[in-house]
Scaffold this motif. Structure first.
Motif, short mmCIF file in Angstrom:
data_model
loop_
_atom_site.label_atom_id
_atom_site.label_comp_id
_atom_site.label_asym_id
_atom_site.label_seq_id
_atom_site.Cartn_x
_atom_site.Cartn_y
_atom_site.Cartn_z
N TYR A 5 -7.04 -14.35 -9.11
CA TYR A 5 -6.67 -14.46 -7.69
C TYR A 5 -6.83 -13.16 -6.93
O TYR A 5 -7.08 -13.16 -5.74
CB TYR A 5 -5.20 -14.89 -7.59
N HIS A 6 -6.56 -12.08 -7.62
CA HIS A 6 -6.62 -10.78 -6.96
C HIS A 6 -8.03 -10.23 -7.17
O HIS A 6 -8.29 -9.51 -8.13
CB HIS A 6 -5.54 -9.86 -7.55
N VAL A 7 -8.92 -10.67 -6.27
CA VAL A 7 -10.35 -10.39 -6.39
C VAL A 7 -10.87 -9.92 -5.03
O VAL A 7 -10.52 -10.50 -4.00
CB VAL A 7 -11.10 -11.68 -6.83
N GLU A 47 -8.90 -9.85 -0.10
CA GLU A 47 -9.41 -8.60 0.47
C GLU A 47 -8.24 -7.72 0.93
O GLU A 47 -7.18 -8.22 1.32
CB GLU A 47 -10.35 -8.90 1.64
N HIS A 48 -8.47 -6.43 0.94
CA HIS A 48 -7.45 -5.50 1.46
C HIS A 48 -7.19 -5.75 2.94
O HIS A 48 -8.13 -5.77 3.75
CB HIS A 48 -7.92 -4.05 1.30
N VAL A 49 -5.94 -5.90 3.29
CA VAL A 49 -5.59 -6.17 4.69
C VAL A 49 -6.07 -5.05 5.61
O VAL A 49 -6.47 -5.30 6.75
CB VAL A 49 -4.06 -6.37 4.83
N ILE A 89 -5.02 -12.70 0.44
CA ILE A 89 -5.18 -11.37 1.02
C ILE A 89 -4.30 -10.42 0.24
O ILE A 89 -3.24 -10.83 -0.27
CB ILE A 89 -4.82 -11.38 2.52
N GLU A 90 -4.75 -9.18 0.08
CA GLU A 90 -3.91 -8.15 -0.53
C GLU A 90 -3.30 -7.34 0.61
O GLU A 90 -3.98 -6.56 1.28
CB GLU A 90 -4.72 -7.23 -1.46
N ALA A 91 -2.01 -7.57 0.83
CA ALA A 91 -1.31 -6.95 1.95
C ALA A 91 -0.39 -5.86 1.43
O ALA A 91 0.36 -6.08 0.48
CB ALA A 91 -0.53 -8.00 2.72
N GLY A 115 1.05 -8.90 -2.61
CA GLY A 115 1.72 -7.74 -2.03
C GLY A 115 1.56 -6.51 -2.90
O GLY A 115 1.73 -6.59 -4.13
N SER A 116 1.25 -5.38 -2.29
CA SER A 116 0.98 -4.15 -3.03
C SER A 116 1.75 -2.98 -2.44
O SER A 116 1.89 -2.88 -1.23
CB SER A 116 -0.51 -3.81 -2.97
N VAL A 117 2.17 -2.10 -3.33
CA VAL A 117 2.65 -0.79 -2.91
C VAL A 117 1.60 0.22 -3.36
O VAL A 117 1.48 0.50 -4.57
CB VAL A 117 4.03 -0.45 -3.52
N HIS A 118 0.79 0.69 -2.44
CA HIS A 118 -0.18 1.76 -2.72
C HIS A 118 0.33 3.10 -2.17
O HIS A 118 0.22 4.12 -2.82
CB HIS A 118 -1.53 1.46 -2.05
N PHE A 119 0.85 3.04 -0.95
CA PHE A 119 1.34 4.24 -0.28
C PHE A 119 2.86 4.32 -0.37
O PHE A 119 3.55 3.30 -0.25
CB PHE A 119 0.94 4.22 1.20
N ALA A 163 1.36 -7.35 -6.81
CA ALA A 163 0.17 -6.84 -7.50
C ALA A 163 0.50 -5.63 -8.36
O ALA A 163 1.43 -4.88 -8.08
CB ALA A 163 -0.89 -6.45 -6.48
N HIS A 164 -0.36 -5.44 -9.39
CA HIS A 164 -0.28 -4.23 -10.25
C HIS A 164 1.10 -3.57 -10.16
O HIS A 164 1.26 -2.48 -9.60
CB HIS A 164 -1.39 -3.24 -9.90
N PRO A 165 2.12 -4.25 -10.73
CA PRO A 165 3.51 -3.91 -10.41
C PRO A 165 3.99 -2.53 -10.84
O PRO A 165 4.98 -2.05 -10.30
CB PRO A 165 4.31 -5.01 -11.10
N SER A 235 -7.73 -9.90 -12.30
CA SER A 235 -8.49 -8.74 -12.78
C SER A 235 -8.61 -7.62 -11.74
O SER A 235 -9.03 -6.53 -12.07
CB SER A 235 -9.91 -9.19 -13.14
N ASP A 236 -8.29 -7.93 -10.47
CA ASP A 236 -8.55 -6.97 -9.38
C ASP A 236 -10.02 -6.57 -9.37
O ASP A 236 -10.37 -5.41 -9.11
CB ASP A 236 -7.64 -5.74 -9.50
N ALA A 237 -10.88 -7.54 -9.62
CA ALA A 237 -12.33 -7.29 -9.63
C ALA A 237 -12.80 -6.82 -8.25
O ALA A 237 -12.30 -7.28 -7.22
CB ALA A 237 -13.07 -8.57 -10.00
#
Ligand SMILES: [Zn+2]
Ligand SMILES: [Zn+2]
Length: 284
Positions: A5-7, A47-49, A89-91, A115-119, A163-165, A235-237
């Motif tokens: 799903y996370h592609v 896709e990245h928001v 969507i990856e938000a 949902g992602s925490v990147h920053f 995502a990628h917790p 896979s976050d392909a």
């Protein structure tokens, strides 16, 4: 059932990845073919928001301004009309901007929101250009904040999948690591996840990164299992060849934890399906 799903339909480098070249039926078909070869029936994109101009209504970080070039509604229309992929969507979770992110997400017909925490504020845990590790904060502080924000992301109700917790570990030994039992970071996050109700992603992307292991760590995953929270598998392909990347490892990881079901999404409704490649049944 196997899911991915996370592609992403394109790599992250903004300059070389215009929507018109990657948001095409032919490109989506390349992903679908690889998925079929690998027994993955449920395939979606996220896709990245921040690649969409509408994201600047949520946050205006320099990196987002650099990346925000495409139209979000064009992306949704493309996925719905020209592909048979699930629409996601990856938000990012941006604390204090939950209402704005809700405004962006509402009214668009996602199958799921990742949902992602990147920053963590202005600096990122996974991007060396804005490296959180240049701030001089201790590993304990960085990790504590990361997992607090993950918990807040879960509690926000904005996301179906986290995502990628434990992304904060992405650099492995390339960055400072906290000492001792890491469950002191995981436990409060898992409590928040239980309360918030999102599924937790098992991502094989970590196997391609310096850390060299799946997200989340086994100790984290064991707490997730104990809490009765379902997993989503991805896979976050960023290219077709990465679809289902090292799923054998992910399946062994989940089997070892006694996990037998996987979360499946449609129209932001979640159900559980038996985990594993379908035998004798052609992927759709
Ligand atoms: Zn991400
Ligand atoms: Zn991603």
């Amino acid at each position: 059932m196997l899911t991915d799903y996370h592609v992403h339909l394109r790599p992250d480098e903004v300059a070389d990845t215009p929507a018109e070249r990657f948001f095409t039926a032919a490109n989506a078909e390349r992903y679908r073919e690889t998925a079929a070869d690998r027994g993955i029936a449920e395939l979606g994109v996220a896709e990245h928001v921040y690649r969409f101009t509408q994201a600047l209504d949520v946050w205006d970080h320099e990196f987002w301004r650099h990346c925000a070039r495409d139209d979000l509604d064009d992306y949704c229309a493309f996925v719905r009309e020209e592909t048979d992929l699930r629409l996601g969507i990856e938000a990012d979770f941006v604390p204090g901007r939950e209402d704005r992110m809700a405004d962006l997400l509402d009214g668009r017909d996602w199958d799921y929101v990742v949902g992602s925490v990147h920053f963590l504020g202005d600096t990122a845990v996974d991007y060396d250009r804005y490296d959180v590790w240049t701030t001089g904060e201790s590993p304990d502080r960085v990790w504590r904040r990361y997992f607090e924000w993950l918990g807040e992301a879960a509690m926000s109700g904005l996301f179906d999948i986290l995502a990628h917790p434990d992304l904060v570990k992405v650099w492995g030994r390339g960055r400072p690591l906290p000492e001792g039992d890491l469950r002191r970071f995981y436990e409060p996050a898992v409590e928040a996840i239980v309360e918030g109700g999102a599924a937790v992603e098992v991502s094989t992307a970590g196997l391609r990164k310096p850390v060299g292991e799946v997200y989340p760590a086994r100790e984290f995953a064991a707490l997730v299992v104990e809490a009765g929270v379902p997993f989503a598998l991805s896979s976050d392909a960023h290219v077709p060849e990465q679809i289902g990347f090292r799923y054998d490892d992910a399946l062994a990881f989940l089997d070892d934890l006694g996990v037998e079901e996987i979360a499946v999404f449609e129209g932001r409704r979640r159900r559980l399906e038996p985990l594993g490649a379908e035998v004798g049944q052609a992927p759709r």
